[in-house]
Design a protein around this motif. Sequence first.
Motif, mmCIF file in Angstrom:
data_model
loop_
_atom_site.group_PDB
_atom_site.id
_atom_site.type_symbol
_atom_site.label_atom_id
_atom_site.label_comp_id
_atom_site.label_asym_id
_atom_site.label_seq_id
_atom_site.Cartn_x
_atom_site.Cartn_y
_atom_site.Cartn_z
ATOM 1 N N GLU A 18 0.852 -1.182 0.000
ATOM 2 C CA GLU A 18 0.000 0.000 0.000
ATOM 3 C C GLU A 18 0.890 1.236 0.000
ATOM 4 O O GLU A 18 1.815 1.345 0.809
ATOM 5 C CB GLU A 18 -0.912 0.023 1.239
ATOM 6 N N PHE B 73 -4.511 7.262 5.586
ATOM 7 C CA PHE B 73 -3.738 6.071 5.234
ATOM 8 C C PHE B 73 -3.891 4.987 6.296
ATOM 9 O O PHE B 73 -4.071 3.806 5.979
ATOM 10 C CB PHE B 73 -2.273 6.458 5.070
ATOM 11 N N HIS C 130 -6.413 4.578 8.244
ATOM 12 C CA HIS C 130 -7.770 4.044 8.087
ATOM 13 C C HIS C 130 -7.802 3.003 6.966
ATOM 14 O O HIS C 130 -8.478 1.969 7.084
ATOM 15 C CB HIS C 130 -8.741 5.181 7.784
ATOM 16 N N ARG C 131 -7.052 3.253 5.891
ATOM 17 C CA ARG C 131 -7.004 2.296 4.794
ATOM 18 C C ARG C 131 -6.334 0.988 5.240
ATOM 19 O O ARG C 131 -6.785 -0.104 4.887
ATOM 20 C CB ARG C 131 -6.225 2.906 3.632
ATOM 21 N N ASP D 293 -2.675 10.721 0.409
ATOM 22 C CA ASP D 293 -3.494 10.579 1.610
ATOM 23 C C ASP D 293 -2.820 11.216 2.814
ATOM 24 O O ASP D 293 -1.588 11.177 2.951
ATOM 25 C CB ASP D 293 -3.735 9.097 1.928
#
Length: 356
Positions: free
Chosen positions: A44, A54, A56-57, A49
Motif C-alpha cells: 500500500e 492512510f 484508516h485504509r 493521503d
Amino acid sequence: MRWPWKQKRTPDHVVVSWSAQTFAFVRARARAGGVFEIQQLGVERQGSDSMDAFVHRLQALGLKGMVAQVMLRPEQYQVLQIDAPAVAPEELRAAARYQIREMVQAHMDDITLDVMRVGDGQQKGTGHLFVVAATNAVIREAMDLGDAMHWTVPVIDIQETAQRNLQSAWAAREGRVDRANAALVVDEHQAVLTISANEELFYTRRLELPAGFMAMPWSEGGESGPAPSAAFTPVGEYVPDYSVGGVSAGTDYSAVSTTGAGGVGNERVQRFVVEVQRSLDLWDRSWSSMPLNGLMVYAGERTAEMAEWLGRETGQAVTGLEPDAWFSGLQALPMADRALCFPLLGVLMRTESRKL
C-alpha cells in the motif's frame, strides 16, 4: 530502545515494512515442515493521503490490533563491522557505540543500535561484531505507525538477517547448511549480498544500482558509454580494513573490461558483475577455510535470467531463490509488489534465540 532478536511464536505471523511512504506486509500461518501458508499480503502506498486516511485504509485490510514484526529496509539503517571490544557481554552496546562514532551518518545521541557477532563463533582469532544503527526518527516512525494500528511489536528486524534466514532454509533443504553460501536479492534500486554458514551471517554488502538497471538487457546488447559516477560504490571504499577479518579488497579492477556477453559494451551492467565478483573474491581471500558452496539470487521475474547470467559471468554455481516451496499464495501478488514482499518472508522464518 533494545533490538529484540527473538520471535514470538503465534498461529498467525504478520511482518511489515514502512519506508518512503510505502507499506508492505505479509500475514501467514505456520504449517508442518517449516511451510507457511500466506493468508494475506500486499503493498500500500500512501500517495496523497493524509496519515490518518492512510491508517484508516490499513485498518480496513484487517491489520488493526495484530502482533506485527517490523523489518527495516536497507535505506533506513547502516550495518557496520568492527573488532569485538574486550568487554563483558552486557557492555558490548556501549563499547560499540563509542567505536562507531566516526562511522555513522547521524549524531550519536540520535542513534538506536544493536550488535550481533559475526559468524558462528567457531573461528580463531579476534572476533568481530555487526553493528546495526538506525536513527531514532526511523524507529519512532515505525512505532508511531504501530501505535496508530494498535499493534504489539515484539521484533524490529533488518533485511540482512531476514535474507540470511531465507538462504539458510535453502541450504538446509540441500543438506548443506554448514557450508558457506551467498545470496543476492535485487530490487529496483539496490542489491543486498549476504554470505552465511551454519545459519549465521558472516558478510554483507550493498550495491546501489543505476537507474533502470532492472529493465536493462544483461546478457546481450545494452547501452554503452560511461557509467554515472555515483552508480556504484568502489569496493576499495566500501570494504575498509575492519570489514572482513582485517582483510581489505586489494585487487585493482580499475582496468576491467566493460564488454558484456555477446561482445557488446555495457559498462553499467558489467560493473555490477565486477562488484559482485570482487565481493566473492574478497570472501575467498578472507575465509579460505570456508569456500563458497554457491550463490543464490532473487530478482523478481528476472530471477532465472540473472542466475544464468551471473553463473556464466562469474563461474559460480548460481541458482534462483524461489519462495514457492515454503510460501503458498505469493503468486497472487503482482511481480513488482512481490519483490517488495519477498524479504519479509525471511522474518517469518526467524525462530531462534540469538546470543551476542
